[in-house]
Design a protein around this motif. Structure first.
Motif, PDB file in Angstrom:
ATOM      1  N   THR A 143      30.191  50.182  41.291  1.00 38.49           N
ATOM      2  CA  THR A 143      30.680  49.209  40.306  1.00 38.49           C
ATOM      3  C   THR A 143      30.336  49.638  38.883  1.00 38.49           C
ATOM      4  O   THR A 143      31.100  49.399  37.957  1.00 38.49           O
ATOM      5  N   LEU A 155      32.452  41.404  44.079  1.00 39.39           N
ATOM      6  CA  LEU A 155      33.715  42.122  44.188  1.00 39.39           C
ATOM      7  C   LEU A 155      33.494  43.525  44.759  1.00 39.39           C
ATOM      8  O   LEU A 155      34.228  43.968  45.648  1.00 39.39           O
ATOM      9  N   GLY A 156      32.457  44.208  44.249  1.00 39.74           N
ATOM     10  CA  GLY A 156      32.149  45.536  44.765  1.00 39.74           C
ATOM     11  C   GLY A 156      31.755  45.497  46.230  1.00 39.74           C
ATOM     12  O   GLY A 156      32.132  46.380  47.011  1.00 39.74           O
ATOM     13  N   VAL A 183      33.283  49.620  36.072  1.00 45.64           N
ATOM     14  CA  VAL A 183      33.321  48.733  34.910  1.00 45.64           C
ATOM     15  C   VAL A 183      33.385  49.505  33.597  1.00 45.64           C
ATOM     16  O   VAL A 183      33.590  48.894  32.543  1.00 45.64           O
ATOM     17  N   THR A 186      36.698  47.955  41.675  1.00 45.27           N
ATOM     18  CA  THR A 186      36.320  47.563  40.312  1.00 45.27           C
ATOM     19  C   THR A 186      37.077  48.380  39.260  1.00 45.27           C
ATOM     20  O   THR A 186      37.378  47.859  38.188  1.00 45.27           O
ATOM     21  N   THR A 232      40.511  46.768  39.075  1.00 45.23           N
ATOM     22  CA  THR A 232      40.386  45.467  38.424  1.00 45.23           C
ATOM     23  C   THR A 232      40.182  45.637  36.919  1.00 45.23           C
ATOM     24  O   THR A 232      40.768  44.910  36.108  1.00 45.23           O
ATOM     25  N   SER A 233      39.368  46.617  36.531  1.00 42.55           N
ATOM     26  CA  SER A 233      39.132  46.874  35.110  1.00 42.55           C
ATOM     27  C   SER A 233      40.407  47.322  34.410  1.00 42.55           C
ATOM     28  O   SER A 233      40.720  46.872  33.304  1.00 42.55           O
ATOM     29  N   LEU A 245      34.932  42.411  33.592  1.00 50.86           N
ATOM     30  CA  LEU A 245      33.889  42.461  34.609  1.00 50.86           C
ATOM     31  C   LEU A 245      32.541  42.679  33.931  1.00 50.86           C
ATOM     32  O   LEU A 245      32.432  43.428  32.963  1.00 50.86           O
ATOM     33  N   THR A 256      30.900  40.678  39.699  1.00 51.63           N
ATOM     34  CA  THR A 256      31.243  42.080  39.855  1.00 51.63           C
ATOM     35  C   THR A 256      30.603  42.652  41.108  1.00 51.63           C
ATOM     36  O   THR A 256      31.228  43.406  41.865  1.00 51.63           O
TER      37      THR A 256
END
Length: 356
Positions: free
Chosen positions: A252, A21-22, A256, A46, A49-50, A56, A18
């Protein structure tokens, strides 16, 4: 030969993808010159993506550590040269508290009458800030924790996304010069300065818990750091690279919160939370104009100080953009402290006066 990952705590290992990714999102935002790139880039990538139902890892204790770092950084804004007019700060704080009361009334009525939540859920979902403490109180009251959490998460998300364009429209902040360049990232405090910052962090954690400060890991270090810096004992500040890392972790940690939220099933609730937040932003902007007119403090600072919620996030924005972080932090601490004091009797009063 043992793998290097075996020396990393399990929670940190789960959050590492995570964080990467962030960081990618923050770097992309930095390259395209997005305002607050490391925060908003990590936040956007994020969150998307969530909502795409990708699991995540949560920052967990890493966020707690970052809150301590942010607190120390915020305290460094309280310098001996601080020229804030105490009378202006008092007037501004009064306006902020009145605006907070209005915003909470609007948010609670919106949740209760329009979103159709229970009275307890509406009261805790409408409270502007202090999510961690609110969730504990909400659980004891039997409120819908998912609705409370989603409402606050959406509010913080929309606030962070809305702040840069609003500040840009107001024309009082040069967002293009707010990002740190690569040459600044290597700047480090001296050894003695580093020692003072560590002292501020350690004593701040203890002070925050002893004094029972709201969000003790943020405001405890901020209090001790502000005393050290205001007294002139140290002028040390944390390196810009650490500020960027703090932005990534905070971004992030917001994104998340939407893990496990089914977009199709939660569309109505998410939509209503967005509408509620936009209404509150309009009220905050109006209050900020009034605060600026009566005190002379910049509209950017009053806006960040009056925004309904997200004390760590908005204080970090003020710090990153150098918008009077001492002023903004003081207002958020005052708001959350009074909110947590008055909320229990307010809930009792509401149950006596409002019938389902």
């Amino acid at each position: 030969m043992p793998n290097i990952l075996t020396f990393i705590p399990l929670g940190a290992r789960r959050f590492l993808p995570t964080l990467i990714l962030g960081g990618i999102g923050g770097f992309i935002a930095y390259v395209i010159d997005l305002p607050l790139p490391w925060l908003l880039g990590a936040l956007i990538i994020t969150t998307l993506t969530s909502l795409a139902n990708v699991q995540l890892g949560s920052p967990g204790r890493l966020r707690q550590g970052v809150l301590i770092i942010i607190g120390v950084m915020l305290g460094s804004a309280f310098t001996p040269e601080l020229t804030g007019d105490l009378r202006a700060w008092i007037v501004s704080a009064t306006i902020m508290l009145l605006a907070t009361a209005v915003m909470m009334i609007v948010a609670v009525l919106f949740s209760y009458r329009i979103a159709g939540h229970s009275l307890n859920t509406s009261l805790y979902a409408g409270a502007p800030g202090g999510l961690s403490a609110l969730l504990m109180m909400a659980q004891e009251s039997g409120a819908d924790l998912r609705a409370v959490g989603i409402t606050h998460a959406v509010r913080i998300l929309v606030l962070l996304l809305a702040v840069p364009p609003i500040l840009g429209l107001l024309g009082h902040v040069d967002l293009t010069s707010a990002s740190n360049g690569p040459t600044q990232w290597s700047q480090l405090p001296s050894l003695s300065g580093t020692a003072w910052l560590i002292v501020a962090a350690a004593l701040g954690v203890v002070a925050g818990r002893v004094l029972h400060l709201p969000n003790a890991l943020l405001f405890g270090p901020a209090l001790v750091s502000s005393i050290l810096h205001f007294s002139g004992l140290t002028h040390a500040v944390l390196p810009p690279a650490l500020v960027a890392l703090a932005q990534i972790v905070i971004g992030t940690s917001v994104g998340v919160r939407f893990v496990g939220v089914a977009l199709a099933e939660m569309a109505r609730q998410l939509g209503l939370a967005v509408i509620q937040t936009l209404i509150l932003i309009i009220l905050a902007v109006a209050a900020a104009w009034l605060g600026q007119a009566l005190t002379g403090i910049s509209i950017a600072a009053t806006l960040l100080a009056y925004m309904p919620g997200g004390a760590p996030e908005l204080s970090l924005v003020a710090l990153s953009l150098n918008i009077e972080p001492a002023f903004v932090t003081s207002h958020h601490l005052l708001r959350i402290t009074i909110l947590l004091m008055v909320l229990p009797p307010l809930v009792h009063w509401a149950h006596q006066r409002i019938r389902p």
